[in-house]
Write a protein that holds these residues in place. Structure first.
Motif, PDB file in Angstrom:
ATOM      1  N   UNK A  40      -0.114  -4.774   9.149  1.00 44.89           N
ATOM      2  CA  UNK A  40      -1.500  -4.879   8.695  1.00 44.89           C
ATOM      3  C   UNK A  40      -2.004  -3.555   8.114  1.00 44.89           C
ATOM      4  N   UNK A  41      -1.347  -2.445   8.480  1.00 44.27           N
ATOM      5  CA  UNK A  41      -1.761  -1.140   7.982  1.00 44.27           C
ATOM      6  C   UNK A  41      -1.104  -0.789   6.650  1.00 44.27           C
ATOM      7  N   UNK A  42      -0.133  -1.574   6.229  1.00 45.94           N
ATOM      8  CA  UNK A  42       0.580  -1.283   4.992  1.00 45.94           C
ATOM      9  C   UNK A  42      -0.160  -1.862   3.796  1.00 45.94           C
ATOM     10  N   UNK A  43       0.048  -1.256   2.652  1.00 48.69           N
ATOM     11  CA  UNK A  43      -0.564  -1.772   1.432  1.00 48.69           C
ATOM     12  C   UNK A  43       0.157  -3.038   1.001  1.00 48.69           C
ATOM     13  N   UNK A  44      -0.490  -3.813   0.181  1.00 49.28           N
ATOM     14  CA  UNK A  44       0.115  -5.050  -0.323  1.00 49.28           C
ATOM     15  C   UNK A  44       1.390  -4.750  -1.096  1.00 49.28           C
ATOM     16  N   UNK A  45       1.404  -3.668  -1.861  1.00 48.27           N
ATOM     17  CA  UNK A  45       2.597  -3.300  -2.636  1.00 48.27           C
ATOM     18  C   UNK A  45       3.760  -2.996  -1.711  1.00 48.27           C
ATOM     19  N   UNK A  46       3.501  -2.268  -0.656  1.00 49.61           N
ATOM     20  CA  UNK A  46       4.570  -1.908   0.286  1.00 49.61           C
ATOM     21  C   UNK A  46       5.073  -3.171   0.997  1.00 49.61           C
ATOM     22  N   UNK A  47       4.143  -4.037   1.433  1.00 47.81           N
ATOM     23  CA  UNK A  47       4.543  -5.263   2.124  1.00 47.81           C
ATOM     24  C   UNK A  47       5.400  -6.150   1.231  1.00 47.81           C
ATOM     25  N   UNK A  48       5.071  -6.201  -0.061  1.00 48.86           N
ATOM     26  CA  UNK A  48       5.814  -7.067  -0.955  1.00 48.86           C
ATOM     27  C   UNK A  48       7.244  -6.565  -1.179  1.00 48.86           C
ATOM     28  N   UNK A  49       7.498  -5.308  -0.928  1.00 49.74           N
ATOM     29  CA  UNK A  49       8.836  -4.747  -1.154  1.00 49.74           C
ATOM     30  C   UNK A  49       9.644  -4.601   0.116  1.00 49.74           C
TER      31      UNK A  49
END
Length: 52
Positions: A40-49
């Motif tokens: 939940x603390x990660x950015x959407x870009x990081x989560x997508x990768x």
């Protein structure tokens, strides 16, 4: 003459930033005292990768 557009500059900068963070995650986790990072603390870009 070399020409660069903003999209490619941002794409390359983003990729390098994420690569640097990815390479540093072990040290970041050690410093924070965490073995896993809360997704939940990660950015959407990081989560997508990456799956955490």
């Amino acid at each position: 003459m070399q020409v660069a557009d903003r999209w490619h500059l941002m794409e390359n900068a983003s990729r390098e930033f994420l690569d640097t963070v990815r390479k540093s995650m072990r040290q970041i986790r050690k410093t924070l005292g965490a073995t896993r990072v809360n997704p939940k603390l990660l950015t959407a870009a990081w989560r997508s990768q990456r799956t955490v």
